[in-house]
Enzyme design. Structure first.
Site, short mmCIF file in Angstrom:
data_model
loop_
_atom_site.label_atom_id
_atom_site.label_comp_id
_atom_site.label_asym_id
_atom_site.label_seq_id
_atom_site.Cartn_x
_atom_site.Cartn_y
_atom_site.Cartn_z
N HIS A 41 -3.02 -12.29 1.42
CA HIS A 41 -2.78 -12.51 2.86
C HIS A 41 -3.62 -13.61 3.52
O HIS A 41 -4.42 -13.34 4.40
CB HIS A 41 -2.92 -11.20 3.63
N HIS A 50 0.60 3.45 8.37
CA HIS A 50 -0.43 4.35 8.91
C HIS A 50 0.24 5.39 9.80
O HIS A 50 1.30 5.12 10.39
CB HIS A 50 -1.43 3.58 9.78
N ASP A 95 2.10 -7.04 2.40
CA ASP A 95 0.93 -6.25 2.80
C ASP A 95 1.41 -5.03 3.59
O ASP A 95 0.85 -4.69 4.63
CB ASP A 95 -0.06 -7.09 3.61
N GLY A 126 -3.28 -2.73 10.15
CA GLY A 126 -2.13 -2.86 9.24
C GLY A 126 -0.78 -2.53 9.83
O GLY A 126 -0.67 -1.81 10.82
N HIS A 167 0.86 -1.18 0.00
CA HIS A 167 0.00 0.00 0.00
C HIS A 167 0.90 1.23 0.00
O HIS A 167 1.55 1.51 1.00
CB HIS A 167 -0.92 -0.01 1.23
N LEU A 168 0.94 1.93 -1.13
CA LEU A 168 1.81 3.11 -1.23
C LEU A 168 1.06 4.40 -0.89
O LEU A 168 1.66 5.45 -0.76
CB LEU A 168 2.45 3.19 -2.62
N ASN A 211 -6.40 0.82 -2.86
CA ASN A 211 -7.24 1.57 -1.91
C ASN A 211 -6.67 2.96 -1.64
O ASN A 211 -6.36 3.34 -0.53
CB ASN A 211 -7.47 0.78 -0.61
C1 NCD Z 1 -4.57 -2.73 4.66
C2 NCD Z 1 -4.48 -1.22 4.57
O1 NCD Z 1 -4.21 -0.58 5.59
O2 NCD Z 1 -4.66 -0.67 3.48
N1 NCD Z 1 -4.64 -3.10 6.03
C3 NCD Z 1 -4.41 -4.31 6.56
O3 NCD Z 1 -4.57 -4.46 7.79
N2 NCD Z 1 -4.03 -5.31 5.84
C4 NCD Z 1 -5.72 -3.22 3.85
C5 NCD Z 1 -5.62 -4.65 3.39
O4 NCD Z 1 -4.58 -5.10 2.88
O5 NCD Z 1 -6.61 -5.35 3.47
ZN ZN Z 2 -6.38 -6.92 2.24
#
Ligand code: NCD
Ligand code: ZN
Length: 428
Positions: free
Chosen positions: A233, A310, A306, A325, A63-64, A95
């Site tokens: 995942h 945050h 993954d 996450g 997630h970048l 997302n």
């Molecule tokens: C991910 C996110 O923060 O975008 N969070 C997570 O706990 N895995 C979302 C995801 O990969 O489902």
């Molecule tokens: Zn996910």
């Protein structure tokens, strides 16, 4: 300037061994692999004595955050973090705001990547507009673009019709449906694993069914449609049994597991609180052991981080409110090495396969995932003797959210070379 890497132990997947060879890099490509390549004037020499060399790691799930959530991560900070973790190619999850759900939004993302990524990034397009679940994207049009596949990751795809159509689309286009498998009708609050941890926090928790029901549903659809289904995942024991059975029936289903799900149990959540909150939630010892067996038996195709950075404030909230996450790119190899290779669950060659060769094969990535003449000069140099303590303050990712804080890990990425350029080098 040509790069000459001298004295490293490179992995040879074909012969299942390590070999002592020098690597000569010219431009973006590996020019020559040989014993004792003679140094010439215009060569920059890298001393790889005592280092193991893997093809650059490929991460199928990061997630970048850009565009839309630049306070969590940017394409620049995220790819810097990935380079530090030994990755040379990552697939970015959709997302973001907006999500890559149209040609216009995808092109905007691609130009941002072009401007600021320090390694290769290939986007995953969303299945529905804004990953909202309502409107299906134009699969046909987007499939012609530079994307890996389709996912609403962060959210499940509830619509059976959309799963059906995306899988059918994957047959000819080779752009798989990539699923975040979570049946949200199984719980109200969720937050943590259902059982002792959910009781501890007085929430209802997420049961294993939430994951494996959805995986079973999608595999049932796959059986009808054909095509390629990739499951993100994977975390529960039942899911692994289901995927194993589907593979034995010859279905094209692949899956990934994260470093945290193969190493940590739900007990950590009671100790570390929301800092250990992740989706899918950390599970029981039995689940973790089944994941490790799943890796050993070949049900699990790859390790994907993954990486989910945050802002720290959002992790300091009560367990039911905090975000899900972990910032995982920088610790991925060390976690996997410490928990899988050191205790002899798998060997180092297999770990390198799980982080480079297998993802390149599953997603048809050409000229990566193997150290070979004429392939891209994407290499990860590793010192197995290095032990270090995880300090999130040293992360280059903007996300300092890790459940491994203070833990001692083994095996360190010393250098990452992407397209013939050093994109990360350990200072000490
Ligand atoms: C991910 C996110 O923060 O975008 N969070 C997570 O706990 N895995 C979302 C995801 O990969 O489902
Ligand atoms: Zn996910």
């Amino acid at each position: 300037m040509k790069l000459l890497i001298k004295g490293g132990k490179l992995v040879d997947f074909e012969n299942n061994c390590f070999i002592l060879r020098d690597i000569l890099i010219d431009g973006k490509f590996i020019k020559k692999i040989d014993r004792n390549i003679r140094v010439q004037e215009d060569f920059k020499v890298i001393d790889a004595n005592n280092l193991y060399i893997s093809p650059g790691f490929i991460d199928a799930h990061v997630h970048l955050r850009e565009p839309g959530f630049e306070h969590k991560e940017t394409i620049y900070s995220g790819t810097k973090a990935c380079a530090k973790g030994g990755f040379t190619h990552v697939f970015s999850m959709p997302n973001t705001k907006p999500s890559p759900d149209s040609i216009e939004n995808l092109n905007d993302l691609l130009s941002r990547i072009n401007e600021s990524a320090v390694i290769k990034v290939t986007p995953v397009a969303s299945v529905t507009e804004g990953i909202g679940g309502e409107e299906l994207v134009d699969l046909k049009k987007l499939s012609k673009e530079n994307i890996i596949g389709f996912s609403d990751d962060g959210n499940p795809v509830n619509s059976i019709d959309y799963v059906y159509k995306t899988l059918l689309n994957s047959i000819k286009t080779k752009k798989p449906l990539i699923t975040h498998s979570e049946d949200r009708s199984c719980f109200k609050v969720g937050a943590v694993n259902r059982g002792k941890v959910s009781e501890y926090y007085s929430v209802d928790g997420i049961p294993n069914e939430a994951e494996f029901n959805m995986i079973q549903r999608d595999i049932d659809i796959l059986e009808e449609t054909g095509g390629h289904l990739h499951i993100c995942h994977v975390s529960s024991k039942e899911s692994i049994d289901i995927i194993r059975n589907a593979k034995l029936r010859g279905l094209n289903v692949t899956c990934e597991v994260t470093p945290h799900h193969l190493s940590l149990t739900e007990d950590v959540v009671m100790e570390k609180g929301a800092m250990a909150k992740v989706n899918p939630p950390l599970k029981t010892r039995v689940d973790v052991d089944r994941i490790i067996k799943g890796i050993q038996e070949g049900t699990i195709d790859m390790i994907a981080t993954d990486h989910a950075p945050h802002e720290i404030e959002s992790k300091k909230l009560p367990i039911d409110k905090a975000s899900y996450g972990f910032s995982g790119a920088e610790t991925a190899f060390s976690v996997a090495y410490t928990y899988l290779v050191k205790p002899r669950k798998i060997n180092l060659i297999e770990l390198f396969r799980l982080m480079s060769y297998y993802p390149s094969k599953v997603f048809n990535v050409e000229k990566e995932g193997t150290i070979k003449e004429s392939y891209f000069a994407n290499l990860t140099l590793i010192n197995l003797r290095r032990e270090y303590e995880v300090k999130s303050s040293e992360f280059v990712s903007k996300g300092k959210n890790t459940p491994f804080e203070g833990e001692k890990l083994n095996g360190k990425v010393m250098m990452t070379i992407y397209n013939g350029e050093i994109v990360y080098e350990e200072e000490n």
